[in-house]
Design a protein around this motif. Structure first.
Motif, PDB file in Angstrom:
ATOM      1  N   ASP A   1      -1.776  11.371  -9.425  1.00  0.00           N
ATOM      2  CA  ASP A   1      -2.933  10.289  -8.453  1.00  0.00           C
ATOM      3  C   ASP A   1      -2.995   8.983  -8.467  1.00  0.00           C
ATOM      4  O   ASP A   1      -1.408   7.829  -9.202  1.00  0.00           O
TER       5      ASP A   1
ATOM      6  N   LYS B   1       1.485   5.571   0.053  1.00  0.00           N
ATOM      7  CA  LYS B   1       0.574   6.647   0.763  1.00  0.00           C
ATOM      8  C   LYS B   1       1.187   7.957  -0.572  1.00  0.00           C
ATOM      9  O   LYS B   1       2.769   7.757  -0.931  1.00  0.00           O
TER      10      LYS B   1
ATOM     11  N   ASN C   1      -4.933   6.771  -9.393  1.00  0.00           N
ATOM     12  CA  ASN C   1      -5.467   5.581 -10.738  1.00  0.00           C
ATOM     13  C   ASN C   1      -4.194   5.635 -11.214  1.00  0.00           C
ATOM     14  O   ASN C   1      -4.034   4.959 -12.609  1.00  0.00           O
TER      15      ASN C   1
ATOM     16  N   THR D   1       0.868  -1.543  -0.317  1.00  0.00           N
ATOM     17  CA  THR D   1      -0.521  -0.049   0.021  1.00  0.00           C
ATOM     18  C   THR D   1       1.153   0.994   0.295  1.00  0.00           C
ATOM     19  O   THR D   1       1.844   1.384   0.830  1.00  0.00           O
TER      20      THR D   1
ATOM     21  N   GLN E   1       0.871  14.845  -3.671  1.00  0.00           N
ATOM     22  CA  GLN E   1      -0.771  15.297  -3.676  1.00  0.00           C
ATOM     23  C   GLN E   1       0.013  16.567  -5.355  1.00  0.00           C
ATOM     24  O   GLN E   1      -0.793  16.923  -4.983  1.00  0.00           O
TER      25      GLN E   1
ATOM     26  N   VAL F   1      -7.661   1.045  -6.011  1.00  0.00           N
ATOM     27  CA  VAL F   1      -7.439   2.845  -5.569  1.00  0.00           C
ATOM     28  C   VAL F   1      -7.984   3.381  -4.545  1.00  0.00           C
ATOM     29  O   VAL F   1      -9.621   3.202  -4.476  1.00  0.00           O
ATOM     30  N   LEU F   2      -7.719   3.034  -3.581  1.00  0.00           N
ATOM     31  CA  LEU F   2      -8.428   3.149  -1.793  1.00  0.00           C
ATOM     32  C   LEU F   2      -8.542   4.341  -2.091  1.00  0.00           C
ATOM     33  O   LEU F   2      -9.785   5.120  -1.086  1.00  0.00           O
ATOM     34  N   ASP F   3      -8.005   5.419  -2.021  1.00  0.00           N
ATOM     35  CA  ASP F   3      -8.517   7.262  -2.223  1.00  0.00           C
ATOM     36  C   ASP F   3      -7.570   7.741  -3.677  1.00  0.00           C
ATOM     37  O   ASP F   3      -6.663   7.034  -3.847  1.00  0.00           O
ATOM     38  N   LYS F   4      -7.951   8.658  -3.553  1.00  0.00           N
ATOM     39  CA  LYS F   4      -7.114   9.495  -4.703  1.00  0.00           C
ATOM     40  C   LYS F   4      -5.742   9.400  -4.589  1.00  0.00           C
ATOM     41  O   LYS F   4      -5.299   9.297  -5.447  1.00  0.00           O
ATOM     42  N   TYR F   5      -5.511   9.661  -3.406  1.00  0.00           N
ATOM     43  CA  TYR F   5      -3.773   9.654  -3.185  1.00  0.00           C
ATOM     44  C   TYR F   5      -3.382   7.928  -2.915  1.00  0.00           C
ATOM     45  O   TYR F   5      -2.537   8.241  -2.090  1.00  0.00           O
ATOM     46  N   THR F   6      -4.117   6.937  -2.930  1.00  0.00           N
ATOM     47  CA  THR F   6      -3.881   5.428  -2.030  1.00  0.00           C
ATOM     48  C   THR F   6      -3.369   4.876  -2.884  1.00  0.00           C
ATOM     49  O   THR F   6      -4.681   4.373  -3.338  1.00  0.00           O
TER      50      THR F   6
END
Length: 551
Positions: free
Chosen positions: A136, A122, A138, A120, A125, A169-174
């Motif tokens: 990001d 991080k 994606n 994972t 940004q 894609v866990l969130d936009k930046y993970t």
């Protein structure tokens, strides 16, 4: 890094793909990933880590020895493309010589699951691709999905990615990269993956191969087939690793001039047409080594040394004593002095010294000792006749050496033929080229075969010595040891780095005790630059980095 063609590459989780084009190192082949330990570097200058925009108009010309097959780093396997990609693209993490552990890149932090199946990241940004689109999670997913897409026809990266399952894609930046099997090699390998622009890939499609878009310190400018590739400074760059240079590069432009002939590269260096060149003829490097106008870079690389594979199934090299005798009969120092002007270092393991798993204490088992070679052969029943050559039960001790023509082993095979004759072993050398030579090796027609393998992770042992790689992969020693297979698989499923390295040390010792390879010299990168060129650094697999270079 020319050699075997893409027909040797199979599924994306096939270990034979993991460095497939790494075989070819200095003679015309392929790339590697990024990860490793130590190398000879320029000291960091006072501008390293600077975030100010450089206004320098300095332009560097570097010779490269291959025509790019594609400028898409996900598809290519060539060293030239890898060198260019280090300029145009960034990595999630970095592994640099002289630095302990991994360094943040496009990822600011990361975690690894205990079973080494999930990673994972991080992400930063503040990163922009050269086309202005934002980096990001994606972009991570698109990059890895693009690598394993059959339409990409990846020659190297797909193998390095291993048993890839998906990127979540866990969130936009993970981003979470998931594997179907434990894959502890991924941390070393991901330090070499180039993250591509999803917008660029969507815009150009198949033509991304001629319009690469990344987020690196240089932007792609021009590719003229047969002549050059040009990249130019990215003035917005502000996310490079501090060990290299955080801000924009000092060089305004780099021209990668395509010069296949090493003599032509040397002449261009002498006339000032280029300022940096790889893979020159050893005698030319020796000429300038003491010349203050030039600097010779000897760069340690991870992977497997240049070596001779010994067929463990074909008589008489199916006898361990015979294989051990060949080890003692080989004089690496003489080979290096005679053919390479002392520019390389003798190898003594299946690993180069900066590869995790190298252990001189347990793997440097053999030394040049013709008397010991003779004793082993005597004990195995191979006695000398009146002509000094050995025989057993009326059969001569005669080995078949299939040499890959023009691959860099021509002189080595001839010197080894002479060294083996000194202990009573006859060697017949025949020359073959790819792809036919690969078929001959897979059939086991040989006793002795040429090989070397660049890789950033010791898991390459799986591709070279896996029992299931006999007859169709790279196990040209035809060596089957289920215990070794299990040990390597266990190592790749071990997330703890120290435990994993310990397991590879055991594996390295097993290989050397089996005497199925004869190490010749370590796979160092050799470059020559003008003395005015400063600040060049290198990856652990000997790719030059120009983040902080200046003239």
């Amino acid at each position: 890094m020319s050699g075997p063609g893409p027909s040797y590459a199979r599924g994306t989780d096939d270990p034979t793909r993991r460095g497939f084009i790494r075989l070819l190192g200095a003679t015309g082949g392929v790339v590697l990933g990024g990860g490793g330990l130590v190398s000879l570097l320029e000291a960091c200058s006072s501008t390293s880590g600077s975030t100010s925009t450089s206004s320098s108009n300095q332009q560097l010309t570097m010779a490269v020895f291959q025509e790019p097959d594609t400028l898409d780093p996900s598809a290519s396997g060539l060293i030239t493309v890898g060198t260019i990609s280090q300029c145009v693209f960034d990595h999630l993490i970095w592994k640099l010589p002289g630095q302990s552990g991994f360094l943040p890149g496009l990822a600011s932090s990361w975690t690894v699951s205990s079973d080494a199946t999930a990673y994972t990241f991080k992400l930063r940004q503040d990163v922009k691709f050269h086309d202005g689109s934002a980096f990001d999670a994606n972009a991570v997913k698109v990059t890895f999905d693009h690598i394993v897409d059959p339409a990409t026809k990846s020659k190297s990266a797909a193998g390095e990615l291993g048993p890839y399952k998906e990127t979540q894609v866990l969130d936009k930046y993970t981003a979470k990269v998931v594997f179907s099997q434990p894959n502890a090699a991924f941390m070393n390998e991901v330090a070499g993956f180039s993250i591509i622009s999803p917008a660029g890939l969507q815009k150009y499609g198949a033509d991304f191969a001629h319009n690469p878009v990344g987020s690196g310190p240089f932007k792609f400018k021009e590719y003229v087939v047969g002549q050059h590739v040009i990249v130019e400074r990215n003035p917005d760059y502000g996310w490079g690793p501090s060990a290299l240079r955080t801000g924009p590069p000092q060089l305004k432009q780099i021209t990668f001039r395509i010069l296949a002939d090493p003599g032509a590269r040397f002449n261009a260096l002498q006339t000032g047409e280029i300022q940096f060149a790889p893979n020159l003829n050893p005698q030319d490097i020796a000429k300038v080594k003491g010349d203050s106008r030039y600097k010779v870079y000897t760069v340690a690389s991870t992977g497997m040394p240049w070596n001779i594979m010994v067929n463990a199934q074909k008589p008489p090299t199916d006898d361990l004593a015979v294989r051990q005798a060949l080890q003692y009969a080989t004089d690496q120092s003489s080979i290096i002095k005679t053919l390479f002007f002392g520019l390389h270092r003798s190898a003594d393991s299946v690993f180069t010294p900066i590869t995790p798993g190298y252990d001189r204490a347990t793997q440097a088992i053999y030394s040049h000792n013709p008397a010991k070679a003779g004793q082993l052969l005597d004990q195995a029943g191979w006695t000398k006749g009146s002509d000094g050559m050995r025989q057993k039960n009326g059969q001569p001790l005669n080995l078949k050496f299939i040499n890959i023509s023009g691959y860099g082993f021509d002189g080595i095979s001839q010197l080894m033929q002479s060294q083996f004759k000194d202990v009573g072993i006859a060697v017949d050398i025949s020359d073959q080229s790819f792809p036919a030579v690969g078929d001959a090796y897979n059939r086991g027609d040989h006793h002795l075969a040429d090989f070397f393998y660049y890789d950033v992770d010791p898991y390459f042992l799986r591709a070279i010595f896996g029992s299931d790689q006999i007859a169709h992969g790279f196990n040209w020693e035809h060596y089957s040891n289920p215990s070794l297979d299990a040990l390597v698989d266990r190592a790749n499923g071990t997330a703890d780095a120290s435990q994993r390295t310990g397991l590879y040390k055991q594996a390295g010792q097993t290989v050397m005790e089996a005497a199925v390879i004869i190490p010749i010299y370590n796979s160092d990168g050799l470059f020559v630059g003008t003395s005015s060129l400063k600040g060049v650094k290198f990856t652990v697999n000997a790719f030059p980095l120009f983040h902080n270079a200046s003239l």
